[in-house]
Design a protein around this motif. Structure first.
Motif, PDB file in Angstrom:
ATOM      1  N   ILE A  51       0.864  -1.174   0.000  1.00 29.19           N
ATOM      2  CA  ILE A  51       0.000   0.000   0.000  1.00 29.19           C
ATOM      3  C   ILE A  51       0.903   1.227   0.000  1.00 29.19           C
ATOM      4  O   ILE A  51       1.870   1.294   0.754  1.00 29.19           O
ATOM      5  N   PRO A  52       0.574   2.222  -0.840  1.00 31.10           N
ATOM      6  CA  PRO A  52       1.419   3.415  -0.890  1.00 31.10           C
ATOM      7  C   PRO A  52       1.470   4.109   0.464  1.00 31.10           C
ATOM      8  O   PRO A  52       0.600   3.928   1.295  1.00 31.10           O
ATOM      9  N   ASP A  53       2.493   4.914   0.654  1.00 27.43           N
ATOM     10  CA  ASP A  53       2.658   5.644   1.912  1.00 27.43           C
ATOM     11  C   ASP A  53       1.470   6.576   2.151  1.00 27.43           C
ATOM     12  O   ASP A  53       1.016   7.267   1.247  1.00 27.43           O
ATOM     13  N   PHE A  54       0.980   6.548   3.369  1.00 20.11           N
ATOM     14  CA  PHE A  54      -0.095   7.441   3.767  1.00 20.11           C
ATOM     15  C   PHE A  54       0.514   8.672   4.422  1.00 20.11           C
ATOM     16  O   PHE A  54       1.599   8.604   5.003  1.00 20.11           O
ATOM     17  N   PRO A  55      -0.205   9.788   4.368  1.00 18.61           N
ATOM     18  CA  PRO A  55       0.327  10.982   5.030  1.00 18.61           C
ATOM     19  C   PRO A  55       0.376  10.774   6.542  1.00 18.61           C
ATOM     20  O   PRO A  55      -0.416  10.014   7.099  1.00 18.61           O
ATOM     21  N   THR A  56       1.300  11.469   7.179  1.00 24.07           N
ATOM     22  CA  THR A  56       1.401  11.386   8.632  1.00 24.07           C
ATOM     23  C   THR A  56       0.261  12.191   9.254  1.00 24.07           C
ATOM     24  O   THR A  56      -0.404  12.994   8.575  1.00 24.07           O
ATOM     25  N   ASN A  57       0.063  12.005  10.533  1.00 23.61           N
ATOM     26  CA  ASN A  57      -0.973  12.743  11.244  1.00 23.61           C
ATOM     27  C   ASN A  57      -0.715  14.246  11.171  1.00 23.61           C
ATOM     28  O   ASN A  57      -1.641  15.039  10.981  1.00 23.61           O
ATOM     29  N   ASP A  58       0.564  14.640  11.304  1.00 24.74           N
ATOM     30  CA  ASP A  58       0.910  16.059  11.210  1.00 24.74           C
ATOM     31  C   ASP A  58       0.557  16.625   9.837  1.00 24.74           C
ATOM     32  O   ASP A  58       0.054  17.750   9.730  1.00 24.74           O
ATOM     33  N   ALA A  63      -2.989  19.984   6.526  1.00 24.86           N
ATOM     34  CA  ALA A  63      -3.907  20.123   5.396  1.00 24.86           C
ATOM     35  C   ALA A  63      -5.284  20.570   5.869  1.00 24.86           C
ATOM     36  O   ALA A  63      -5.941  21.388   5.201  1.00 24.86           O
ATOM     37  N   ASP A  64      -5.739  20.070   7.021  1.00 22.97           N
ATOM     38  CA  ASP A  64      -7.029  20.480   7.574  1.00 22.97           C
ATOM     39  C   ASP A  64      -7.026  21.965   7.922  1.00 22.97           C
ATOM     40  O   ASP A  64      -7.992  22.682   7.652  1.00 22.97           O
ATOM     41  N   VAL A  65      -5.935  22.421   8.531  1.00 27.48           N
ATOM     42  CA  VAL A  65      -5.826  23.838   8.885  1.00 27.48           C
ATOM     43  C   VAL A  65      -5.829  24.687   7.618  1.00 27.48           C
ATOM     44  O   VAL A  65      -6.531  25.713   7.544  1.00 27.48           O
ATOM     45  N   ASP A  67      -7.132  23.942   4.728  1.00 30.92           N
ATOM     46  CA  ASP A  67      -8.476  23.877   4.150  1.00 30.92           C
ATOM     47  C   ASP A  67      -9.428  24.804   4.900  1.00 30.92           C
ATOM     48  O   ASP A  67     -10.225  25.519   4.286  1.00 30.92           O
ATOM     49  N   ALA A  68      -9.334  24.804   6.231  1.00 25.91           N
ATOM     50  CA  ALA A  68     -10.193  25.688   7.027  1.00 25.91           C
ATOM     51  C   ALA A  68      -9.907  27.150   6.705  1.00 25.91           C
ATOM     52  O   ALA A  68     -10.835  27.971   6.600  1.00 25.91           O
ATOM     53  N   GLU A  69      -8.636  27.481   6.547  1.00 26.58           N
ATOM     54  CA  GLU A  69      -8.259  28.859   6.189  1.00 26.58           C
ATOM     55  C   GLU A  69      -8.817  29.229   4.823  1.00 26.58           C
ATOM     56  O   GLU A  69      -9.341  30.328   4.636  1.00 26.58           O
ATOM     57  N   ASN A  70      -8.695  28.324   3.864  1.00 24.69           N
ATOM     58  CA  ASN A  70      -9.222  28.588   2.519  1.00 24.69           C
ATOM     59  C   ASN A  70     -10.734  28.761   2.544  1.00 24.69           C
ATOM     60  O   ASN A  70     -11.275  29.644   1.856  1.00 24.69           O
ATOM     61  N   GLN A  71     -11.429  27.954   3.321  1.00 26.38           N
ATOM     62  CA  GLN A  71     -12.879  28.069   3.439  1.00 26.38           C
ATOM     63  C   GLN A  71     -13.254  29.412   4.069  1.00 26.38           C
ATOM     64  O   GLN A  71     -14.198  30.074   3.639  1.00 26.38           O
ATOM     65  N   ARG A  72     -12.518  29.813   5.096  1.00 24.94           N
ATOM     66  CA  ARG A  72     -12.775  31.090   5.766  1.00 24.94           C
ATOM     67  C   ARG A  72     -12.598  32.248   4.785  1.00 24.94           C
ATOM     68  O   ARG A  72     -13.418  33.166   4.715  1.00 24.94           O
ATOM     69  N   LYS A  73     -11.529  32.186   3.990  1.00 25.30           N
ATOM     70  CA  LYS A  73     -11.269  33.246   3.024  1.00 25.30           C
ATOM     71  C   LYS A  73     -12.372  33.323   1.983  1.00 25.30           C
ATOM     72  O   LYS A  73     -12.770  34.402   1.558  1.00 25.30           O
ATOM     73  N   LEU A  74     -12.894  32.173   1.554  1.00 27.75           N
ATOM     74  CA  LEU A  74     -13.983  32.165   0.577  1.00 27.75           C
ATOM     75  C   LEU A  74     -15.241  32.810   1.142  1.00 27.75           C
ATOM     76  O   LEU A  74     -15.932  33.558   0.447  1.00 27.75           O
ATOM     77  N   TRP A  75     -15.545  32.522   2.400  1.00 29.94           N
ATOM     78  CA  TRP A  75     -16.764  33.073   3.019  1.00 29.94           C
ATOM     79  C   TRP A  75     -16.625  34.568   3.288  1.00 29.94           C
ATOM     80  O   TRP A  75     -17.595  35.309   3.222  1.00 29.94           O
ATOM     81  N   GLU A  76     -15.410  35.008   3.601  1.00 37.52           N
ATOM     82  CA  GLU A  76     -15.197  36.421   3.895  1.00 37.52           C
ATOM     83  C   GLU A  76     -15.122  37.251   2.607  1.00 37.52           C
ATOM     84  O   GLU A  76     -15.325  38.439   2.631  1.00 37.52           O
ATOM     85  N   GLY A  77     -14.838  36.587   1.526  1.00 37.67           N
ATOM     86  CA  GLY A  77     -14.803  37.251   0.235  1.00 37.67           C
ATOM     87  C   GLY A  77     -13.549  37.918  -0.012  1.00 37.67           C
ATOM     88  O   GLY A  77     -12.993  38.715  -0.386  1.00 37.67           O
TER      89      GLY A  77
END
Length: 77
Positions: A51-58, A63-65, A67-77
């Protein structure tokens, strides 16, 4: 499923002793469950490294952080 089989008495006695089963049926079921569990483990071990290497927890958290920043920027315009 009801099945009639001829099991050597010594082997069945040993199975009952090793599984601490009170009945022949219980011993057979425990032996089959153990066999199936061991077979599954062997199959998983055989797949190790395929199985290919999976990303680490870090990496996932980073990536989650992002993504959250990108979502916030989209909502704020």
């Amino acid at each position: 499923m009801k099945t009639t089989i001829d099991i050597p008495e010594k082997e069945l006695r040993d199975a009952m002793r090793f599984t601490n089963a009170k009945t022949k049926r219980e011993a057979v079921i425990k032996a089959i469950e153990d066999f199936n569990r061991r077979s599954r483990v062997e199959a998983l071990i055989a797949q190790a490294g395929t199985i290919p290497d999976f990303p680490t927890n870090d990496e996932i958290e980073r990536a989650d952080v992002e993504d959250a920043e990108n979502q916030r920027k989209l909502w704020e315009g």
